[in-house]
Scaffold this motif. Structure first.
Motif, PDB file in Angstrom:
ATOM      1  N   CYS A  16      -7.195 -20.688  -7.246  1.00  0.00           N
ATOM      2  CA  CYS A  16      -7.608 -20.382  -8.621  1.00  0.00           C
ATOM      3  C   CYS A  16      -9.096 -20.071  -8.625  1.00  0.00           C
ATOM      4  O   CYS A  16      -9.554 -19.116  -9.230  1.00  0.00           O
ATOM      5  CB  CYS A  16      -7.296 -21.566  -9.521  1.00  0.00           C
ATOM      6  N   CYS A  69      -0.446 -21.658 -13.214  1.00  0.00           N
ATOM      7  CA  CYS A  69      -1.459 -22.321 -12.399  1.00  0.00           C
ATOM      8  C   CYS A  69      -1.776 -23.712 -12.950  1.00  0.00           C
ATOM      9  O   CYS A  69      -1.973 -23.871 -14.152  1.00  0.00           O
ATOM     10  CB  CYS A  69      -2.718 -21.454 -12.398  1.00  0.00           C
ATOM     11  N   TYR A  71      -4.419 -25.301 -12.747  1.00  0.00           N
ATOM     12  CA  TYR A  71      -5.819 -25.408 -13.165  1.00  0.00           C
ATOM     13  C   TYR A  71      -6.086 -24.634 -14.449  1.00  0.00           C
ATOM     14  O   TYR A  71      -6.657 -25.156 -15.385  1.00  0.00           O
ATOM     15  CB  TYR A  71      -6.748 -24.906 -12.058  1.00  0.00           C
ATOM     16  N   CYS A  72      -5.676 -23.388 -14.485  1.00  0.00           N
ATOM     17  CA  CYS A  72      -6.028 -22.567 -15.650  1.00  0.00           C
ATOM     18  C   CYS A  72      -4.823 -22.106 -16.454  1.00  0.00           C
ATOM     19  O   CYS A  72      -4.965 -21.510 -17.506  1.00  0.00           O
ATOM     20  CB  CYS A  72      -6.845 -21.355 -15.200  1.00  0.00           C
ATOM     21  N   CYS A  87      -5.005 -16.751  -7.912  1.00  0.00           N
ATOM     22  CA  CYS A  87      -4.546 -16.940  -9.275  1.00  0.00           C
ATOM     23  C   CYS A  87      -5.150 -15.855 -10.161  1.00  0.00           C
ATOM     24  O   CYS A  87      -6.283 -15.439  -9.976  1.00  0.00           O
ATOM     25  CB  CYS A  87      -5.008 -18.303  -9.750  1.00  0.00           C
TER      26      CYS A  87
HETATM   27 ZN   LIG Z   1      -5.703 -20.602 -12.111  1.00  0.00          ZN
END
Ligand SMILES: [Zn+2]
Ligand SMILES: [Zn+2]
Length: 123
Positions: A16, A69, A71-72, A87
């Motif tokens: 990411c 994802c 994370y995001c 990502c």
């Molecule tokens: Zn991400």
């Protein structure tokens, strides 16, 4: 939900950001790969499980259940010339984006695509 057929599945690595790698679980259905799950990974686990050695080929689509994802939340990805995938969060209605690869730092432009060929390699 019993299925006697043995499913072919593996985990491919995605980043990411430079520091944030995650695994994407992909499952083969007919000749296409479907992303079914994504989870955070640290470097130790990547090495231990050998996720950096995995390489797959073909087209890859999202399963409706794919969470994006970790994370995001991005559900897209792009592949760099170095063979790795990153990502990618599609947040604009464009056909082309300027991006930087989180693996090798290369700047490249991305066009919409869902087919790729990936090689394993170091983290
Ligand atoms: Zn991400
Ligand atoms: Zn790269």
């Amino acid at each position: 939900m019993e299925n006697s057929e043995k499913k072919e599945a593996t985990v491919v690595l995605c980043k990411c950001t430079k520091q944030h790698a995650f695994g994407i679980r992909v499952e083969k259905r007919n000749n296409d790969w479907f992303r079914t799950w994504a989870f955070k990974l640290d470097e130790k686990r990547i090495k231990r499980e050998g996720y950096d050695k995995v390489s797959i080929k073909g087209s890859m689509a999202n399963d409706p259940e794919y969470p994006g994802c970790p994370y995001c939340g991005g559900r897209g990805f792009f592949q760099c010339d170095c063979g790795r995938i990153n990502c990618f969060k599609e947040n604009e209605d464009k056909e082309k984006w300027e991006v930087v690869c989180n693996w090798c730092g290369k700047r490249l432009s991305v066009v919409r695509a869902n087919s790729f060929e990936m090689r394993g390699g170091g983290v």
